[in-house]
Design a protein around this motif. Structure first.
Motif, PDB file in Angstrom:
ATOM      1  N   THR A 106       0.868  -1.171   0.000  1.00  0.00           N
ATOM      2  CA  THR A 106       0.000   0.000   0.000  1.00  0.00           C
ATOM      3  C   THR A 106       0.906   1.223   0.000  1.00  0.00           C
ATOM      4  O   THR A 106       1.898   1.253   0.734  1.00  0.00           O
ATOM      5  CB  THR A 106      -0.905   0.009   1.242  1.00  0.00           C
ATOM      6  OG1 THR A 106      -1.676  -1.194   1.257  1.00  0.00           O
ATOM      7  CG2 THR A 106      -1.852   1.196   1.219  1.00  0.00           C
ATOM      8  N   VAL A 107       0.577   2.218  -0.835  1.00  0.00           N
ATOM      9  CA  VAL A 107       1.416   3.410  -0.940  1.00  0.00           C
ATOM     10  C   VAL A 107       0.565   4.668  -0.835  1.00  0.00           C
ATOM     11  O   VAL A 107      -0.608   4.671  -1.217  1.00  0.00           O
ATOM     12  CB  VAL A 107       2.224   3.433  -2.262  1.00  0.00           C
ATOM     13  CG1 VAL A 107       3.216   2.302  -2.310  1.00  0.00           C
ATOM     14  CG2 VAL A 107       1.313   3.396  -3.473  1.00  0.00           C
ATOM     15  N   ILE A 108       1.177   5.729  -0.330  1.00  0.00           N
ATOM     16  CA  ILE A 108       0.559   7.049  -0.275  1.00  0.00           C
ATOM     17  C   ILE A 108       0.922   7.763  -1.571  1.00  0.00           C
ATOM     18  O   ILE A 108       2.084   7.763  -1.981  1.00  0.00           O
ATOM     19  CB  ILE A 108       1.054   7.838   0.944  1.00  0.00           C
ATOM     20  CG1 ILE A 108       0.638   7.114   2.224  1.00  0.00           C
ATOM     21  CG2 ILE A 108       0.510   9.266   0.922  1.00  0.00           C
ATOM     22  CD1 ILE A 108       1.269   7.668   3.480  1.00  0.00           C
ATOM     23  N   LEU A 109      -0.066   8.378  -2.207  1.00  0.00           N
ATOM     24  CA  LEU A 109       0.151   9.047  -3.495  1.00  0.00           C
ATOM     25  C   LEU A 109       0.523  10.511  -3.317  1.00  0.00           C
ATOM     26  O   LEU A 109       0.014  11.181  -2.427  1.00  0.00           O
ATOM     27  CB  LEU A 109      -1.111   8.959  -4.352  1.00  0.00           C
ATOM     28  CG  LEU A 109      -1.625   7.552  -4.636  1.00  0.00           C
ATOM     29  CD1 LEU A 109      -2.960   7.621  -5.348  1.00  0.00           C
ATOM     30  CD2 LEU A 109      -0.613   6.770  -5.440  1.00  0.00           C
ATOM     31  N   ASP A 110       1.392  10.979  -4.182  1.00  0.00           N
ATOM     32  CA  ASP A 110       1.730  12.394  -4.316  1.00  0.00           C
ATOM     33  C   ASP A 110       1.225  12.859  -5.671  1.00  0.00           C
ATOM     34  O   ASP A 110       1.091  12.046  -6.594  1.00  0.00           O
ATOM     35  CB  ASP A 110       3.253  12.580  -4.266  1.00  0.00           C
ATOM     36  CG  ASP A 110       3.740  13.150  -2.954  1.00  0.00           C
ATOM     37  OD1 ASP A 110       2.915  13.353  -2.037  1.00  0.00           O
ATOM     38  OD2 ASP A 110       4.954  13.391  -2.834  1.00  0.00           O
ATOM     39  N   PRO A 111       0.973  14.160  -5.834  1.00  0.00           N
ATOM     40  CA  PRO A 111       0.551  14.635  -7.151  1.00  0.00           C
ATOM     41  C   PRO A 111       1.577  14.287  -8.230  1.00  0.00           C
ATOM     42  O   PRO A 111       2.781  14.393  -8.005  1.00  0.00           O
ATOM     43  CB  PRO A 111       0.460  16.155  -6.962  1.00  0.00           C
ATOM     44  CG  PRO A 111       0.216  16.337  -5.502  1.00  0.00           C
ATOM     45  CD  PRO A 111       0.999  15.235  -4.845  1.00  0.00           C
TER      46      PRO A 111
END
Length: 133
Positions: free
Chosen positions: A44-49
């Motif tokens: 699971t990953v956190i998204l950046d723009p």
């Protein structure tokens, strides 16, 4: 037997933005840009723009992907995003105003406010993607 395609589902609060198959997908995370092939290790990953790229054979789709997170499994990727936009959906004038506003907030506060910084990144992304219409 190798899996040729992954099932992709990209969801925003308003709608299912995209649902289909891909043999490769790229997007930005809080730790940098990642590229995902079928049979990837679960995470699971956190998204950046950043620019979201979905590949299926010779076909490539690009969209502006804003914050959220993604669940990556060997046979599928589910993205829950604050916002995702195809280039033709972006209002460049609005994005330019958003960029100016974010820069003013950051300058007035003297240090980087994380909300203003995220807003600035999103505005720059929208401006860049609007050129691909």
């Amino acid at each position: 037997m190798a899996v040729k395609y992954m099932q992709i589902k990209i969801i925003t609060p308003e709608k299912v933005f995209f649902e289909g198959e891909a043999d490769f997908m790229e997007f930005n995370t809080a730790d940098g840009e990642v590229g995902i092939y079928p049979m990837h290790v679960p995470m699971t990953v956190i998204l950046d723009p950043g620019v979201l790229r979905i590949y299926k054979g010779e076909e490539k789709k690009e969209a502006a992907l804003h914050s959220g997170f993604a669940e990556i499994l060997p046979d599928r990727i589910t993205v829950l995003a604050e916002a995702v936009e195809w280039p033709w959906e972006i209002d460049r004038n609005r994005a330019e105003k958003e960029k100016i506003r974010a820069e003013r907030i950051m300058k007035a506060e003297g240090d980087i406010d994380s909300k203003a910084e995220l807003s600035l990144k999103s505005a720059i992304l929208r401006i860049r993607m609007s050129d691909k219409k």
